[in-house]
Design a protein around this motif. Sequence first.
Motif, PDB file in Angstrom:
ATOM      1  N   MET A  61      28.274  14.420  22.597  1.00 29.57           N
ATOM      2  CA  MET A  61      28.937  15.668  22.259  1.00 29.57           C
ATOM      3  C   MET A  61      30.278  15.458  21.578  1.00 29.57           C
ATOM      4  O   MET A  61      30.702  16.284  20.768  1.00 29.57           O
ATOM      5  N   GLY A  62      30.981  14.388  21.957  1.00 21.55           N
ATOM      6  CA  GLY A  62      32.329  14.233  21.441  1.00 21.55           C
ATOM      7  C   GLY A  62      32.702  12.824  21.056  1.00 21.55           C
ATOM      8  O   GLY A  62      32.477  12.393  19.921  1.00 21.55           O
ATOM      9  N   PRO A  63      33.261  12.050  21.995  1.00 18.27           N
ATOM     10  CA  PRO A  63      33.780  10.717  21.643  1.00 18.27           C
ATOM     11  C   PRO A  63      32.723   9.823  21.005  1.00 18.27           C
ATOM     12  O   PRO A  63      31.570   9.798  21.441  1.00 18.27           O
ATOM     13  N   SER A  64      33.131   9.098  19.957  1.00 14.19           N
ATOM     14  CA  SER A  64      32.180   8.203  19.290  1.00 14.19           C
ATOM     15  C   SER A  64      32.834   6.910  18.812  1.00 14.19           C
ATOM     16  O   SER A  64      32.151   6.070  18.233  1.00 14.19           O
ATOM     17  N   TRP A  65      34.149   6.749  19.038  1.00 15.97           N
ATOM     18  CA  TRP A  65      34.852   5.516  18.663  1.00 15.97           C
ATOM     19  C   TRP A  65      35.276   4.779  19.931  1.00 15.97           C
ATOM     20  O   TRP A  65      35.941   5.354  20.794  1.00 15.97           O
ATOM     21  N   TRP A  66      34.919   3.521  20.033  1.00 15.21           N
ATOM     22  CA  TRP A  66      35.309   2.679  21.168  1.00 15.21           C
ATOM     23  C   TRP A  66      36.465   1.804  20.702  1.00 15.21           C
ATOM     24  O   TRP A  66      36.277   0.825  19.992  1.00 15.21           O
ATOM     25  N   LEU A  67      37.681   2.212  21.077  1.00 11.39           N
ATOM     26  CA  LEU A  67      38.897   1.510  20.671  1.00 11.39           C
ATOM     27  C   LEU A  67      39.678   1.108  21.918  1.00 11.39           C
ATOM     28  O   LEU A  67      39.396   1.560  23.016  1.00 11.39           O
ATOM     29  N   MET A  68      40.703   0.267  21.739  1.00 13.24           N
ATOM     30  CA  MET A  68      41.508  -0.239  22.850  1.00 13.24           C
ATOM     31  C   MET A  68      40.632  -0.896  23.922  1.00 13.24           C
ATOM     32  O   MET A  68      40.583  -0.454  25.069  1.00 13.24           O
ATOM     33  N   PRO A  69      39.896  -1.939  23.573  1.00  8.85           N
ATOM     34  CA  PRO A  69      38.942  -2.529  24.525  1.00  8.85           C
ATOM     35  C   PRO A  69      39.592  -3.017  25.809  1.00  8.85           C
ATOM     36  O   PRO A  69      38.949  -3.020  26.873  1.00  8.85           O
ATOM     37  N   GLU A  70      40.868  -3.428  25.749  1.00  6.62           N
ATOM     38  CA  GLU A  70      41.544  -3.909  26.971  1.00  6.62           C
ATOM     39  C   GLU A  70      41.595  -2.831  28.045  1.00  6.62           C
ATOM     40  O   GLU A  70      41.489  -3.126  29.246  1.00  6.62           O
ATOM     41  N   ALA A  71      41.774  -1.572  27.624  1.00  7.54           N
ATOM     42  CA  ALA A  71      41.883  -0.487  28.600  1.00  7.54           C
ATOM     43  C   ALA A  71      40.564  -0.294  29.346  1.00  7.54           C
ATOM     44  O   ALA A  71      40.544  -0.067  30.561  1.00  7.54           O
ATOM     45  N   PHE A  72      39.453  -0.383  28.626  1.00  5.28           N
ATOM     46  CA  PHE A  72      38.146  -0.251  29.267  1.00  5.28           C
ATOM     47  C   PHE A  72      37.876  -1.433  30.204  1.00  5.28           C
ATOM     48  O   PHE A  72      37.421  -1.244  31.335  1.00  5.28           O
ATOM     49  N   GLU A  73      38.151  -2.643  29.728  1.00  7.76           N
ATOM     50  CA  GLU A  73      37.889  -3.823  30.546  1.00  7.76           C
ATOM     51  C   GLU A  73      38.737  -3.799  31.812  1.00  7.76           C
ATOM     52  O   GLU A  73      38.239  -4.087  32.922  1.00  7.76           O
ATOM     53  N   HIS A  74      40.007  -3.435  31.672  1.00  9.21           N
ATOM     54  CA  HIS A  74      40.879  -3.374  32.849  1.00  9.21           C
ATOM     55  C   HIS A  74      40.364  -2.340  33.850  1.00  9.21           C
ATOM     56  O   HIS A  74      40.353  -2.591  35.063  1.00  9.21           O
ATOM     57  N   PHE A  75      39.948  -1.180  33.349  1.00  7.64           N
ATOM     58  CA  PHE A  75      39.461  -0.145  34.260  1.00  7.64           C
ATOM     59  C   PHE A  75      38.272  -0.653  35.071  1.00  7.64           C
ATOM     60  O   PHE A  75      38.218  -0.485  36.293  1.00  7.64           O
TER      61      PHE A  75
END
Length: 542
Positions: A61-75
């Motif tokens: 529906m909305g988000p389609s760009w995966w940016l700032m990979p460090e933030a996802f990995e840290h989470f």
Amino acid sequence: MTHYESAARSQRVVVIGAGVAGLATAGLLSREGYDVVVVEKEPQVGGRAGVVVDEHFRWDMGPSWWLMPEAFEHFYQLFDTSVEAELNLVYLNDPAFRIFTQGYPALDISTGQQNVYELFEQLEPGSGPAIERYLHGMEHDYRLAIERFLYTNFTTLRGLATPDIVRNLGRLLRSLIRSLDAAVTKRFRDTRLRQLLSYAAVFLSSAPKSTPALYGILNYTTLVEGVAYPMGGFHTFVDSLHRLAAQAGATILTGAQVHHIEQDHSTAGKRRRVSGVLYRDESGQHRIEADVVVSCADRQHTESQLVGDARAARPKYWKRRNPGMSCVLAYLGVAGDLPELAHHSLIFRHDWNADFDAVFNQHRTADRSQFSESLYVCRPSATDPTVAPAGHENLFVLIPVPAMDDGIVGNLNHREDSETTAIVDAAIVLVAERTGITDLAQRIVKRHTVGPGDFQDRFNAWQGNALGLAHTLSQSAFFRGSNASQYVEGLYFAGSTTAPGVGLPMCLISAENVVKRLRGDTTTGPLQTPLQPTATPDRHAP
């Protein structure tokens, strides 16, 4: 009315909204030891990151760009897991994305330092060293932001008086005062390169001329760290958040709309304190007792509609705020192949100032038929065969429009307004002309649309904004507002309408900042991983 009370009297947290921020907050606070209940008005979780399904087509529906990979990995590491364990993430670089600027041939963008250097030298000879210096500076500021400006609630200035900030204070101040547009145009002449480096503002629900140059850090993460996609679609990311929250012990109620945050009025002369929430579902009205409420719903809606206090509504404050942009979104199923489009395609008018003026001019009454001719097209079927049936393509078209109250709606949830129809029709013609897909309109077999009115109706979005408050100087960092209510004790906020801001990584960080707020943690960096409860919660910090 039924009552939902805790059997054991550990601290009860009610999270309003099961979008990305809500699910992330629920998971972290459950892992922290709180008794968490999430209340979501829609039948499914995900919020703006939900999914649209029509037969064998499936659209994010909305988000389609995966940016700032460090933030996802840290989470994920906070839950003692990883991106690799939870998702099938693939990096896009063939190309990472494609730009269609009016009057120029299509331009493929491949990420990585060397690729970017060669691209700039090709289009503007001699600009290679300039883009190297620019991206090096943005990398430094990106690391500094992670260490000092994002994972913090700005409850003390001590964390900002560090040697690294003091050394770079002058440059940081200039980057805050100067616009992204000014910083880019000073360094580069080629129209396509300027647009490449300025479009980051749109990810922040803002315009290049009103976005601080410091947000050029997005150019570093996009062009150097690269662009990725979770196979199966972004809903697989939402599914992972849902799964982690449930595994941590959170209870998630769907089809349940909160209509009031209850407060204890017994303490005279002091701030009132949350005591519960009232919600309605198909079986009637219910009450959940609460020691803490975290609203991941739109903040203006929370303060003006759910709290029920004239002071908390802050009408003068919201009158000065910038809601950012809204969008008309089109979810299209198309027969045949569309190799002219990359997974991500950006379609720009040569002089795009008129587009930003149409969308972001707050001094003019919003025109329901106004839209930007610079737009974004996602073709996930270029990468993922599961999002469309064989022999078909999946397209998501994002058309920026002004944020507006009681705005136009699409056909996904309502009877489509004529202005929405006209905007989508014009956008399809525009995409066809710029990309050379002359028969695009005739090949469309599925068409679903949403508009600003849908964002307002479905997500209670202030002025029908699509992404969250614009990242202008006055709405960045500590200027964006505290994640703790100044009027109601025990009420906190997470998501795109509070700090640190707009986008999936920011929503994850906002959830972590709630944990830090409740712990009384005034540090400025990410929490240690995996998340270890400090103690069984029996109180929370102001």
